[in-house]
Design a protein around this motif. Structure first.
Motif, PDB file in Angstrom:
ATOM      1  N   LEU A 291       0.802  -1.219   0.000  1.00  0.00           N
ATOM      2  CA  LEU A 291       0.000   0.000   0.000  1.00  0.00           C
ATOM      3  C   LEU A 291       0.839   1.277   0.000  1.00  0.00           C
ATOM      4  O   LEU A 291       0.559   2.183  -0.791  1.00  0.00           O
ATOM      5  N   PRO A 292       1.873   1.407   0.826  1.00  0.00           N
ATOM      6  CA  PRO A 292       2.686   2.641   0.765  1.00  0.00           C
ATOM      7  C   PRO A 292       3.361   2.835  -0.590  1.00  0.00           C
ATOM      8  O   PRO A 292       3.470   3.961  -1.073  1.00  0.00           O
ATOM      9  N   VAL A 293       3.798   1.755  -1.214  1.00  0.00           N
ATOM     10  CA  VAL A 293       4.420   1.848  -2.538  1.00  0.00           C
ATOM     11  C   VAL A 293       3.398   2.345  -3.552  1.00  0.00           C
ATOM     12  O   VAL A 293       3.686   3.214  -4.376  1.00  0.00           O
ATOM     13  N   THR A 294       2.194   1.799  -3.478  1.00  0.00           N
ATOM     14  CA  THR A 294       1.130   2.211  -4.399  1.00  0.00           C
ATOM     15  C   THR A 294       0.784   3.688  -4.206  1.00  0.00           C
ATOM     16  O   THR A 294       0.628   4.432  -5.178  1.00  0.00           O
ATOM     17  N   ILE A 295       0.700   4.129  -2.964  1.00  0.00           N
ATOM     18  CA  ILE A 295       0.413   5.545  -2.698  1.00  0.00           C
ATOM     19  C   ILE A 295       1.530   6.432  -3.239  1.00  0.00           C
ATOM     20  O   ILE A 295       1.270   7.477  -3.829  1.00  0.00           O
ATOM     21  N   GLY A 296       2.775   6.010  -3.065  1.00  0.00           N
ATOM     22  CA  GLY A 296       3.921   6.783  -3.575  1.00  0.00           C
ATOM     23  C   GLY A 296       3.897   6.889  -5.083  1.00  0.00           C
ATOM     24  O   GLY A 296       4.136   7.963  -5.647  1.00  0.00           O
ATOM     25  N   ILE A 297       3.588   5.790  -5.769  1.00  0.00           N
ATOM     26  CA  ILE A 297       3.529   5.804  -7.237  1.00  0.00           C
ATOM     27  C   ILE A 297       2.418   6.738  -7.708  1.00  0.00           C
ATOM     28  O   ILE A 297       2.610   7.510  -8.659  1.00  0.00           O
ATOM     29  N   VAL A 298       1.280   6.681  -7.064  1.00  0.00           N
ATOM     30  CA  VAL A 298       0.152   7.546  -7.449  1.00  0.00           C
ATOM     31  C   VAL A 298       0.529   9.006  -7.232  1.00  0.00           C
ATOM     32  O   VAL A 298       0.238   9.866  -8.073  1.00  0.00           O
ATOM     33  N   GLN A 299       1.207   9.307  -6.132  1.00  0.00           N
ATOM     34  CA  GLN A 299       1.596  10.703  -5.866  1.00  0.00           C
ATOM     35  C   GLN A 299       2.620  11.183  -6.883  1.00  0.00           C
ATOM     36  O   GLN A 299       2.613  12.363  -7.265  1.00  0.00           O
ATOM     37  N   ILE A 300       3.527  10.307  -7.335  1.00  0.00           N
ATOM     38  CA  ILE A 300       4.519  10.696  -8.329  1.00  0.00           C
ATOM     39  C   ILE A 300       3.842  11.044  -9.657  1.00  0.00           C
ATOM     40  O   ILE A 300       4.144  12.050 -10.284  1.00  0.00           O
ATOM     41  N   PHE A 301       2.905  10.176 -10.077  1.00  0.00           N
ATOM     42  CA  PHE A 301       2.278  10.380 -11.381  1.00  0.00           C
ATOM     43  C   PHE A 301       1.233  11.491 -11.368  1.00  0.00           C
ATOM     44  O   PHE A 301       0.899  12.040 -12.415  1.00  0.00           O
ATOM     45  N   THR A 302       0.696  11.812 -10.197  1.00  0.00           N
ATOM     46  CA  THR A 302      -0.319  12.881 -10.150  1.00  0.00           C
ATOM     47  C   THR A 302       0.319  14.232  -9.805  1.00  0.00           C
ATOM     48  O   THR A 302      -0.406  15.222  -9.715  1.00  0.00           O
ATOM     49  N   GLY A 303       1.620  14.250  -9.603  1.00  0.00           N
ATOM     50  CA  GLY A 303       2.331  15.513  -9.385  1.00  0.00           C
ATOM     51  C   GLY A 303       2.300  15.917  -7.946  1.00  0.00           C
ATOM     52  O   GLY A 303       2.482  16.998  -7.551  1.00  0.00           O
TER      53      GLY A 303
END
Length: 42
Positions: free
Chosen positions: A30-42
């Protein structure tokens, strides 16, 4: 009322083990998924 056949395997034990593993892996990722989403959404 239906009779119970002892020769029919019960898959509920295996299902709960698999479901538990999926939840465990999902919570770990879950933390990895949240980090990836934050990277791609700026």
């Amino acid at each position: 009322m239906a009779g119970h056949d002892e020769n029919v395997p019960d898959g509920s034990g295996l299902l709960s083990v698999v479901l538990g593993l999926v939840v465990l892996v999902g919570m770990s990722a879950l933390p990895v998924t949240i980090g990836i989403v934050q990277i791609f959404t700026g």
